[in-house]
Motif scaffolding. Structure first.
Motif, PDB file in Angstrom:
ATOM      1  N   PHE A  92      48.278  25.000  40.581  1.00 50.86           N
ATOM      2  CA  PHE A  92      47.640  25.097  41.895  1.00 50.86           C
ATOM      3  C   PHE A  92      46.637  26.244  41.921  1.00 50.86           C
ATOM      4  N   ILE A  93      47.006  27.393  41.350  1.00 51.98           N
ATOM      5  CA  ILE A  93      46.087  28.532  41.298  1.00 51.98           C
ATOM      6  C   ILE A  93      44.823  28.149  40.533  1.00 51.98           C
ATOM      7  N   PHE A  94      44.990  27.467  39.418  1.00 56.74           N
ATOM      8  CA  PHE A  94      43.844  27.037  38.626  1.00 56.74           C
ATOM      9  C   PHE A  94      42.930  26.117  39.426  1.00 56.74           C
ATOM     10  N   LEU A  95      43.501  25.107  40.063  1.00 60.48           N
ATOM     11  CA  LEU A  95      42.688  24.153  40.821  1.00 60.48           C
ATOM     12  C   LEU A  95      42.053  24.803  42.049  1.00 60.48           C
ATOM     13  N   PHE A  96      42.790  25.691  42.709  1.00 63.52           N
ATOM     14  CA  PHE A  96      42.250  26.374  43.876  1.00 63.52           C
ATOM     15  C   PHE A  96      41.005  27.178  43.515  1.00 63.52           C
ATOM     16  N   PHE A  97      41.093  27.981  42.456  1.00 59.72           N
ATOM     17  CA  PHE A  97      39.944  28.794  42.083  1.00 59.72           C
ATOM     18  C   PHE A  97      38.846  27.964  41.434  1.00 59.72           C
ATOM     19  N   ARG A 152      25.693  33.784  46.847  1.00 59.96           N
ATOM     20  CA  ARG A 152      24.737  34.063  45.767  1.00 59.96           C
ATOM     21  C   ARG A 152      25.029  35.404  45.095  1.00 59.96           C
ATOM     22  N   GLU A 153      26.314  35.730  44.996  1.00 57.69           N
ATOM     23  CA  GLU A 153      26.739  36.999  44.413  1.00 57.69           C
ATOM     24  C   GLU A 153      27.443  36.694  43.103  1.00 57.69           C
ATOM     25  N   ILE A 154      26.946  37.273  42.017  1.00 55.79           N
ATOM     26  CA  ILE A 154      27.391  36.869  40.689  1.00 55.79           C
ATOM     27  C   ILE A 154      28.698  37.540  40.268  1.00 55.79           C
ATOM     28  N   ALA A 155      28.922  38.809  40.653  1.00 58.59           N
ATOM     29  CA  ALA A 155      30.116  39.524  40.201  1.00 58.59           C
ATOM     30  C   ALA A 155      31.383  38.882  40.768  1.00 58.59           C
ATOM     31  N   GLY A 156      31.388  38.603  42.045  1.00 54.97           N
ATOM     32  CA  GLY A 156      32.551  37.954  42.654  1.00 54.97           C
ATOM     33  C   GLY A 156      32.786  36.567  42.102  1.00 54.97           C
ATOM     34  N   THR A 157      31.692  35.877  41.771  1.00 55.99           N
ATOM     35  CA  THR A 157      31.816  34.536  41.184  1.00 55.99           C
ATOM     36  C   THR A 157      32.525  34.611  39.836  1.00 55.99           C
ATOM     37  N   PHE A 158      32.147  35.593  39.014  1.00 61.93           N
ATOM     38  CA  PHE A 158      32.817  35.748  37.728  1.00 61.93           C
ATOM     39  C   PHE A 158      34.291  36.117  37.908  1.00 61.93           C
ATOM     40  N   VAL A 159      34.577  36.985  38.857  1.00 66.42           N
ATOM     41  CA  VAL A 159      35.966  37.384  39.085  1.00 66.42           C
ATOM     42  C   VAL A 159      36.798  36.183  39.514  1.00 66.42           C
ATOM     43  N   LEU A 160      36.285  35.400  40.447  1.00 69.67           N
ATOM     44  CA  LEU A 160      37.023  34.214  40.882  1.00 69.67           C
ATOM     45  C   LEU A 160      37.166  33.197  39.759  1.00 69.67           C
ATOM     46  N   PHE A 195      37.174  33.769  36.469  1.00 70.49           N
ATOM     47  CA  PHE A 195      38.129  34.234  35.465  1.00 70.49           C
ATOM     48  C   PHE A 195      39.561  34.268  36.001  1.00 70.49           C
ATOM     49  N   THR A 196      39.711  34.453  37.297  1.00 68.92           N
ATOM     50  CA  THR A 196      41.053  34.334  37.886  1.00 68.92           C
ATOM     51  C   THR A 196      41.563  32.911  37.739  1.00 68.92           C
ATOM     52  N   GLY A 197      40.694  31.941  37.987  1.00 67.47           N
ATOM     53  CA  GLY A 197      41.076  30.548  37.789  1.00 67.47           C
ATOM     54  C   GLY A 197      41.396  30.239  36.344  1.00 67.47           C
ATOM     55  N   LEU A 198      40.594  30.790  35.422  1.00 65.35           N
ATOM     56  CA  LEU A 198      40.872  30.573  33.997  1.00 65.35           C
ATOM     57  C   LEU A 198      42.202  31.196  33.581  1.00 65.35           C
ATOM     58  N   LEU A 199      42.498  32.373  34.128  1.00 67.06           N
ATOM     59  CA  LEU A 199      43.778  33.009  33.819  1.00 67.06           C
ATOM     60  C   LEU A 199      44.935  32.145  34.335  1.00 67.06           C
ATOM     61  N   GLY A 200      44.808  31.623  35.548  1.00 69.21           N
ATOM     62  CA  GLY A 200      45.839  30.723  36.067  1.00 69.21           C
ATOM     63  C   GLY A 200      45.990  29.469  35.217  1.00 69.21           C
ATOM     64  N   THR A 260      35.428  28.864  43.452  1.00 71.23           N
ATOM     65  CA  THR A 260      34.394  29.617  42.739  1.00 71.23           C
ATOM     66  C   THR A 260      32.981  29.098  43.032  1.00 71.23           C
ATOM     67  N   PRO A 261      32.703  27.802  42.875  1.00 69.95           N
ATOM     68  CA  PRO A 261      31.331  27.359  43.190  1.00 69.95           C
ATOM     69  C   PRO A 261      31.005  27.460  44.682  1.00 69.95           C
ATOM     70  N   VAL A 262      31.989  27.247  45.531  1.00 63.60           N
ATOM     71  CA  VAL A 262      31.753  27.389  46.965  1.00 63.60           C
ATOM     72  C   VAL A 262      31.354  28.823  47.286  1.00 63.60           C
ATOM     73  N   TYR A 263      32.049  29.777  46.691  1.00 61.68           N
ATOM     74  CA  TYR A 263      31.743  31.192  46.904  1.00 61.68           C
ATOM     75  C   TYR A 263      30.332  31.508  46.419  1.00 61.68           C
ATOM     76  N   TYR A 264      29.964  30.990  45.248  1.00 56.43           N
ATOM     77  CA  TYR A 264      28.641  31.294  44.715  1.00 56.43           C
ATOM     78  C   TYR A 264      27.538  30.740  45.613  1.00 56.43           C
ATOM     79  N   PHE A 265      27.672  29.502  46.058  1.00 60.85           N
ATOM     80  CA  PHE A 265      26.624  28.896  46.880  1.00 60.85           C
ATOM     81  C   PHE A 265      26.551  29.504  48.273  1.00 60.85           C
ATOM     82  N   MET A 266      27.644  30.078  48.755  1.00 56.07           N
ATOM     83  CA  MET A 266      27.605  30.708  50.067  1.00 56.07           C
ATOM     84  C   MET A 266      27.128  32.153  50.006  1.00 56.07           C
TER      85      MET A 266
END
Length: 132
Positions: A10-15, A27-35, A37-42, A19-25
């Motif tokens: 669920f964590i993987f699918l959620f992030f 346009r911030e790259i650092a938070g996009t990478f954090v989200l 990689f959090t999904g990848l870790l899950g 992640t793309p929703v956050y980026y398009f809303m």
């Protein structure tokens, strides 16, 4: 492992969705990478749990025919009473007080008390009433 596996999927699918929703809303790259990689870790943890759960017998929590008494057992050893967590917490407060008041000597006092308190906590079962 079933419940843990599904939590991490669920964590993987959620992030993966967020992640793309956050980026398009934003346009911030650092938070996009954090989200991302959090999904990848899950996903990595979920994949590990999925693969390793096949190689051993299921726990009683994972079997529908299990009884409650099967999950009971020795949880561990816990100290019946101890004063050392209090002293270690006090040390953390003194260590934080030094930089907050711009006084290095307070931090040094905290380090000295900390050595004593941590030694007492680590070695509390080597002497006294609860000696092993």
């Amino acid at each position: 492992m079933k419940a843990e596996k599904w939590v991490f999927w669920f964590i993987f699918l959620f992030f993966l969705v967020v992640t793309p929703v956050y980026y398009f809303m934003s346009r911030e790259i650092a938070g996009t990478f954090v989200l991302g990689f959090t999904g990848l870790l899950g996903g990595m943890i979920a994949g590990y749990l999925t693969l390793t759960a096949r190689s051993f017998d299921p726990r009683p929590e994972d079997r529908p025919d299990a009884e409650v008494y099967e999950a009971a057992g020795n949880v561990g050893f816990f100290a019946p009473k101890s004063m050392w967590p209090f002293w270690c917490a006090l040390v953390v407060a003194v260590l934080a007080l030094g930089p907050a008041m711009h006084q290095a000597w307070i931090t040094l006092v905290g380090v000295g008390i900390g050595i004593w308190a941590l030694s007492g906590w680590v070695l509390e079962f080597y002497r006294g009433d609860y000696k092993h």
